[in-house]
Design an enzyme around this catalytic site. Sequence first.
Site, mmCIF file in Angstrom:
data_model
loop_
_atom_site.group_PDB
_atom_site.id
_atom_site.type_symbol
_atom_site.label_atom_id
_atom_site.label_comp_id
_atom_site.label_asym_id
_atom_site.label_seq_id
_atom_site.Cartn_x
_atom_site.Cartn_y
_atom_site.Cartn_z
ATOM 1 N N THR A 97 0.873 -1.178 0.000
ATOM 2 C CA THR A 97 0.000 0.000 0.000
ATOM 3 C C THR A 97 0.904 1.220 0.000
ATOM 4 O O THR A 97 2.014 1.181 0.526
ATOM 5 C CB THR A 97 -0.942 0.043 1.214
ATOM 6 N N LYS B 176 -12.586 17.961 12.267
ATOM 7 C CA LYS B 176 -13.248 17.983 13.574
ATOM 8 C C LYS B 176 -13.520 19.424 13.950
ATOM 9 O O LYS B 176 -12.607 20.185 14.222
ATOM 10 C CB LYS B 176 -12.386 17.282 14.609
ATOM 11 N N GLU C 249 -5.745 -4.004 1.012
ATOM 12 C CA GLU C 249 -5.877 -5.032 2.038
ATOM 13 C C GLU C 249 -7.102 -5.913 1.831
ATOM 14 O O GLU C 249 -7.264 -6.931 2.497
ATOM 15 C CB GLU C 249 -5.954 -4.373 3.421
ATOM 16 N N TRP D 254 -18.048 16.099 13.518
ATOM 17 C CA TRP D 254 -17.202 15.715 12.406
ATOM 18 C C TRP D 254 -17.816 16.195 11.105
ATOM 19 O O TRP D 254 -19.003 15.990 10.855
ATOM 20 C CB TRP D 254 -17.038 14.190 12.346
HETATM 21 P P1 ADP Z 1 -3.616 3.192 -0.626
HETATM 22 O O1 ADP Z 1 -4.175 2.820 0.726
HETATM 23 O O2 ADP Z 1 -2.295 2.627 -0.883
HETATM 24 O O3 ADP Z 1 -3.795 4.625 -0.979
HETATM 25 P P2 ADP Z 1 -5.745 1.637 -1.620
HETATM 26 O O4 ADP Z 1 -6.225 1.445 -2.988
HETATM 27 O O5 ADP Z 1 -5.544 0.453 -0.794
HETATM 28 O O6 ADP Z 1 -4.465 2.456 -1.741
HETATM 29 O O7 ADP Z 1 -6.702 2.670 -0.898
HETATM 30 C C1 ADP Z 1 -7.820 2.267 -0.196
HETATM 31 C C2 ADP Z 1 -8.564 3.467 0.270
HETATM 32 O O8 ADP Z 1 -9.075 4.220 -0.823
HETATM 33 C C3 ADP Z 1 -9.783 3.140 1.093
HETATM 34 O O9 ADP Z 1 -9.451 2.851 2.413
HETATM 35 C C4 ADP Z 1 -10.607 4.416 0.945
HETATM 36 O O10 ADP Z 1 -10.170 5.416 1.829
HETATM 37 C C5 ADP Z 1 -10.282 4.853 -0.456
HETATM 38 N N1 ADP Z 1 -11.347 4.436 -1.364
HETATM 39 C C6 ADP Z 1 -11.389 3.383 -2.183
HETATM 40 N N2 ADP Z 1 -12.534 3.356 -2.889
HETATM 41 C C7 ADP Z 1 -13.256 4.425 -2.503
HETATM 42 C C8 ADP Z 1 -14.536 4.965 -2.853
HETATM 43 N N3 ADP Z 1 -15.317 4.392 -3.767
HETATM 44 N N4 ADP Z 1 -14.936 6.089 -2.227
HETATM 45 C C9 ADP Z 1 -14.164 6.690 -1.298
HETATM 46 N N5 ADP Z 1 -12.959 6.244 -0.942
HETATM 47 C C10 ADP Z 1 -12.504 5.126 -1.522
#
Ligand code: ADP
Length: 540
Positions: A185, A437, A330, A442
């Site tokens: 990641t 916040k 993950e 929030w």
């Molecule tokens: P990294 O964590 O390395 O940036 P990831 O692809 O694993 O890459 O990122 C996952 C994160 O992306 C999620 O935890 C979320 O915050 C965000 N995410 C993924 N899809 C969506 C979505 N449809 N809407 C909002 N956030 C999203």
Amino acid sequence: MLGRIMDKPLLISSLLQHADFTSGDREIVTRTVEGPIHRYTYRDAHKRARQLAKALQALDVKLGDRIATMAWNTHRHFEIYYAVSGIGAVTHTLNPRLHSSQLTYIMNHAEDSFVFVDLNLVSLIENVADELRGLKGVIVMTDREHMPETGLSNVYCYEELIEGHSDDLTWPEFDEKTASSLCYTSGTTGNPKGALFSHRSTMIHAYASALPDVLHMGESEVILPVVPMFHVNAWGIPYGATMVGAKLVFPGPKLDGASIHELLVNEGVTLAAGVPTIWLMLLAHWRETSSNAPSLKRTVIGGSACPESMIREFQDDYGVEVRHAWGMTETSPLGAISIPKPSMTDETKRLRLQAKQGRPVFGVEMRITDDAGKPLPHDGKAFGDLQVRGPWVIDNYFKMEESEAHDAEGWFATGDVATIDPEGYMEITDRSKDVIKSGGEWISSIEIENLAMGHPDVAQAAVIGIPHPKWDERPLLVIVPAEGKTPSHAEMTAFLSDKLAKWCLPDDTVYIDALPLGATGKILKTELRAQFGDHQLPEA
Ligand code: ADP
């Protein structure tokens, strides 16, 4: 009493073997790094994957060895996926947008023994090669004619490697829990962490992803994964599409609107998948050239929140159904997808639901909890930490003793803050570190961003919290204006005020030429906070 069913392991190699058998003449089309369009079939791909597997065995690659790829979405990358995992080694996909220090860290942490690299990315490996401790060789993904001059040692030419071996190979059988691929990641905090997928998790994820109410993959579909194969295995499409024998279209290095449009039209693409930034470029191209892609039925949009305005434009102007999906590295990555239920007929409500991240895909359990870990109600209002578990969710990171992200019952804390409504639809309000916040409440940055993107003079929007003496933090709206426009703060406030509670309205609006994006195309809020953190908010 146990059932009397064969204990056949679920192995990735079986996908390509099956596609060869049942859909052997179905095409795989690639815009190559060298330039021309390349086309062949699943049968050809299977043959070459077996040749490559033999070549890797000849290089002494063994079960569990990590083999890196630094590559775009192409037929060669597809062959590597199958050849490496097929012999029980681990495909470690590298993101070319990573900083060289992160790249060195990741490759040493993974102990990559070989790296496959695309022609135009060779310099990225050259930059770090001296610091890579376990690297035995570099395979440049091209033919002899295009081989570059390089100071790297132990360099191989991909096509020569394949030509040097026959396809006389039976895929080996091993435990389905064997690791198959590794993806780090991007690690916006601390060092990157590796998610290590298994054959079993990949196969079950492939079954689930193909379902009609998930990605709707089938043999008659023509699928263009714009999402990179280095970004959580292109959301698993190279596996799911192969399982069903769909025609695959790989875009190579060119992801601009015009290049994607050309592939959509020329190849008759029916399903495309990618992050919102990709679709912004395509939609801008369609608007500028008054064009569209008549064959395109669906797009899967995820990785970041898909703004409602984008869903509307795709659906209303071009008749393309948007499937908004949520997931993370993950979670392999499919976690949730937003499709309105058949009973939901009101168009405005359907659109509102599609802007949510959706209901969990079968296989994924989902809940939200408060700070003490207590589950919160599914009333669409209470928001808390989003937790998931399931057979394709990691149970720890690669080489980590203990996971801080897992609780005693095995729930994985996603780091996202979300609500879940009574119908089961989850909506992300923020990443926990981006939540604003204000006065004990929030404020969702994603909600304001989505709404602001609906203003015709706004090309892109981001919202960050700015320190405030009285309220702790207040929202600041950062805008990339549409060409030739500069919507004032008063205009934006007027536009947002009937859509947001008064205390959620941004205190000020600032302008930027382009939003800083991370390696996976997400807005880097850390950089925006560094740039605008000192911004003086006007007195209320
Ligand atoms: P990294 O964590 O390395 O940036 P990831 O692809 O694993 O890459 O990122 C996952 C994160 O992306 C999620 O935890 C979320 O915050 C965000 N995410 C993924 N899809 C969506 C979505 N449809 N809407 C909002 N956030 C999203």
